[in-house]
Structure formats: structure tokens, C-alpha cells
Design an enzyme around this catalytic site. Structure first.
Site, short mmCIF file in Angstrom:
data_model
loop_
_atom_site.label_atom_id
_atom_site.label_comp_id
_atom_site.label_asym_id
_atom_site.label_seq_id
_atom_site.Cartn_x
_atom_site.Cartn_y
_atom_site.Cartn_z
N ASP A 181 0.86 -1.20 0.00
CA ASP A 181 0.00 0.00 0.00
C ASP A 181 0.89 1.24 0.00
OD1 ASP A 181 -2.39 1.45 0.19
OD2 ASP A 181 -2.35 1.43 2.38
N LYS A 241 -0.88 -0.78 -4.52
CA LYS A 241 -1.53 0.50 -4.85
C LYS A 241 -0.93 1.05 -6.14
CE LYS A 241 -1.44 3.86 -1.59
NZ LYS A 241 -2.66 4.18 -0.85
N1 SAM Z 1 -0.98 0.06 4.49
C1 SAM Z 1 -0.68 0.95 5.60
C2 SAM Z 1 -1.76 0.74 6.64
O1 SAM Z 1 -2.79 0.19 6.29
O2 SAM Z 1 -1.55 1.14 7.78
C3 SAM Z 1 -0.58 2.38 5.16
C4 SAM Z 1 0.62 2.64 4.31
S1 SAM Z 1 0.97 4.35 4.11
C5 SAM Z 1 -0.29 4.84 3.00
C6 SAM Z 1 2.38 4.36 3.07
C7 SAM Z 1 3.66 3.92 3.75
O3 SAM Z 1 4.65 3.74 2.74
C8 SAM Z 1 4.27 4.91 4.73
O4 SAM Z 1 4.26 4.37 6.03
C9 SAM Z 1 5.72 5.09 4.24
O5 SAM Z 1 6.67 5.13 5.28
C10 SAM Z 1 5.90 3.85 3.39
N2 SAM Z 1 7.00 3.94 2.42
C11 SAM Z 1 7.15 4.88 1.45
N3 SAM Z 1 8.31 4.64 0.77
C12 SAM Z 1 8.86 3.51 1.30
C13 SAM Z 1 10.05 2.76 1.03
N4 SAM Z 1 10.89 3.12 0.05
N5 SAM Z 1 10.32 1.66 1.77
C14 SAM Z 1 9.47 1.29 2.78
N6 SAM Z 1 8.33 1.96 3.08
C15 SAM Z 1 8.03 3.07 2.36
#
Ligand code: SAM
EC number: 2.1.1.205
Length: 279
Positions: free
Chosen positions: A120, A160
Site C-alpha cells: 500500500d 496500490k
Molecule cells: N498500508 C498501511 C496501513 O494500512 O496502515 C498504510 C501505508 S501508508 C499509506 C504508506 C507507507 O509507505 C508509509 O508508512 C511510508 O513510510 C511507506 N513507504 C514509502 N516509501 C517507502 C520505502 N521506500 N520503503 C518502505 N516503506 C516506504
């Protein structure tokens, strides 16, 4: 009116609070499961970009279920940020673009491949649509790369996606690895958002494919506009609105009482909400 005050009125935000989900996104994964039966037979699952953890909560509740099943199930959650612990979920604080993260997942599964990978992931949006779409595409391809290291043949990958103008390139990439790719929009994902989810089933990489972390969107040898491709080179991916169609509409405002005691019998719940609003 600020964004947070709008979110507080959102029916899925309130349901998430009532049911103890860490984020309203939990309903997106639940509705994808309703449509595709995602969790059937899954013993090893990976949640990429997992914080604050509502998708991991769904995996934990759905896969572990009864106590006797919980021993066999392994769930790994990866995020740049730390998150509060969850039963049966191992956390890796790491970057999904790094090979070291793939290796750590494999180590946790003791060399066994995963049945399901979900992602996501979203970057911090800038508000500049082209930039946001580009970064989101990078994240999706990073998730795909890591998935090719850890997923079993026949396995499922859910991620996503932003349905922007270059989405065809992403579909083409995914179709190389999965025999079935569907773009799905759960009811809990706002219609006003370009967010959707790619449901990639039956992982079947090309013969001789060696997993790696390369990224075609960063390969500047591409000088083709993929939206101009024709015939078999242009992939048409089916689009599916999913989830129980009687579920709440994420773009509508419901009265505060609408969620009380409503889940999971959403049919009667929605009828109740409609009788309260008179719509
Ligand atoms: N699915 C989660 C939930 O239901 O609680 C929500 C996810 S949130 C929309 C998006 C997440 O992507 C954030 O916590 C962010 O830290 C993570 N993210 C973005 N880039 C990333 C990367 N390169 N590696 C790991 N996590 C990443």
C-alpha cells in the site's frame, strides 16, 4: 475546512476507530479480499510499506484466525518507519528499494517463498500530480522487484497504483510476471482519488528470469510513448469496482450514528444510514 476535519466525518475513518483498525485503509484490503478471495490458503505473507499497520492487522486477523492455525502462519511487515507491534507480525524497518530488505524477508521465511505480497506504499505527496505519479510508479516497481525475489510461482501480488497517464507502462511490466492483472477500486477508496489497486495473480516469471532490482522507468533508453503502443504490445487491463456494492460510499457524508453496530452487516447498516439522511 482542513483535510483532517473532513477525514473525521468519513464513514470508513469512523468505522476504523470503532473496530480498532489503525487506519481506514484496512477496509480497502478487506474489500479486495471480498472480491478476489486473497487470503485463501495463504501461510506466508509480506506487507510492504506497512506503517501504521492496518493492512498487517488485517493479515494477522485473517490468516492467523484461530489459535491452532497461528503457529503455521508467518507475516512480515516492512516500512521505513517503525510501527507498534502486532500479534504474529515480524517487523523489518527498511527500504523496499534495497536488496538487503529482500534478503531479510527471505531469511525470516527460512528460504521458503511467500504466498502473498501486498503493498500500500505511497510517497509523501507533493501536490504536483506528474511528480506524485512518477514517484508512486517508482515505488510500485520497487515493490514488484522485491516481490520477484520472495514470491512463489502461482502467488499473488497486490499493490496500490495511481491511474495516471503512464499507467499502461506499469501494466505492461506487471503482465510480464503475472498471467492475470486486474485494476480494482474498492468502495472505501475515494472516487475523487486516482488511487486504485493492481491485483496480480499467478506469478509466472519469464523462463530464465533472474530477480534483480533494476527499474525500467529510470532507464533512459526508453524513447517510446507507451500510450501509443498498439496491438499485442498494448496491454488492456480490466478495471473492476470491488467490495460489497451495498457498502458505504467513501465520498458521501453520513450522520454520526450511521456506523454504530453496523459492521459487518453493511446492507442493513447502509439502509439505516439512508433512512437517517433521507437520501
Ligand atoms: N498500508 C498501511 C496501513 O494500512 O496502515 C498504510 C501505508 S501508508 C499509506 C504508506 C507507507 O509507505 C508509509 O508508512 C511510508 O513510510 C511507506 N513507504 C514509502 N516509501 C517507502 C520505502 N521506500 N520503503 C518502505 N516503506 C516506504
Amino acid at each position: 475546512m482542513g483535510r483532517s476535519s473532513k477525514d473525521k466525518r468519513d464513514i470508513y475513518y469512523r468505522l476504523a476507530k470503532e473496530e480498532g483498525w489503525r487506519a481506514r485503509s484496512a477496509f480497502k484490503l478487506l474489500q479486495l479480499d471480498e472480491e478476489f478471495g486473497l487470503f485463501k490458503g495463504v501461510k506466508r505473507a509480506v506487507d510492504l510499506c506497512a506503517a501504521p499497520g492496518s493492512w498487517s492487522q488485517v493479515l494477522s486477523r485473517k490468516l492467523r484466525g484461530k489459535e491452532e492455525k497461528s503457529e503455521e502462519v508467518k507475516i512480515v511487515a516492512v516500512d521505513l518507519q517503525a510501527m507498534a507491534p502486532l500479534p504474529g507480525v515480524t517487523q523489518i524497518q527498511g527500504d523496499i528499494t534495497k536488496i538487503s530488505t529482500a534478503l531479510e524477508i527471505i531469511r525470516h521465511f527460512e528460504g521458503q517463498p511467500a504466498d502473498l505480497v501486498v503493498c500500500d506504499g505511497a510517497p509523501d505527496v507533493t501536490g504536483l500530480h506528474d511528480v506524485d505519479e512518477y514517484i508512486q510508479a517508482q515505488l510500485l516497481l520497487a515493490a514488484l522487484n522485491i516481490t520477484t525475489h520472495v514470491l512463489k510461482p502461482g502467488g499473488t501480488f497486490v499493490a496500490k497504483i495511481f491511474r495516471g497517464k503512464d499507467v499502461t507502462l506499469l501494466y505492461s511490466q506487471l503482465k510480464i510476471f503475472f498471467s492475470s492483472v486486474t485494476c480494482a477500486k474498492p468502495r472505501s477508496s475515494r472516487n475523487s482519488s486516482i488511487e486504485a489497486f493492481v491485483m496480480c495473480q499467478n506469478y509466472s516469471p519469464p523462463v530464465g528470469y533472474v530477480p534483480n532490482m533494476s527499474n525500467p522507468l529510470l532507464d533512459h533508453s526508453y524513447d517510446v510513448d507507451f500510450n501509443q503502443l498498439e496491438g499485442p504490445n498494448r496491454i488492456i487491463v480490466p478495471f473492476l469496482a470491488c467490495g460489497d456494492l451495498s457498502a458505504f460510499d467513501s465520498d458521501r457524508t453520513y450522520p454520526l450514528q450511521a456506523t454504530l453496530g453496523c459492521w459487518p452487516s453493511r446492507q442493513s447498516c447502509k439502509e439505516k444510514a439512508i433512512s437517517q439522511t433521507g437520501q
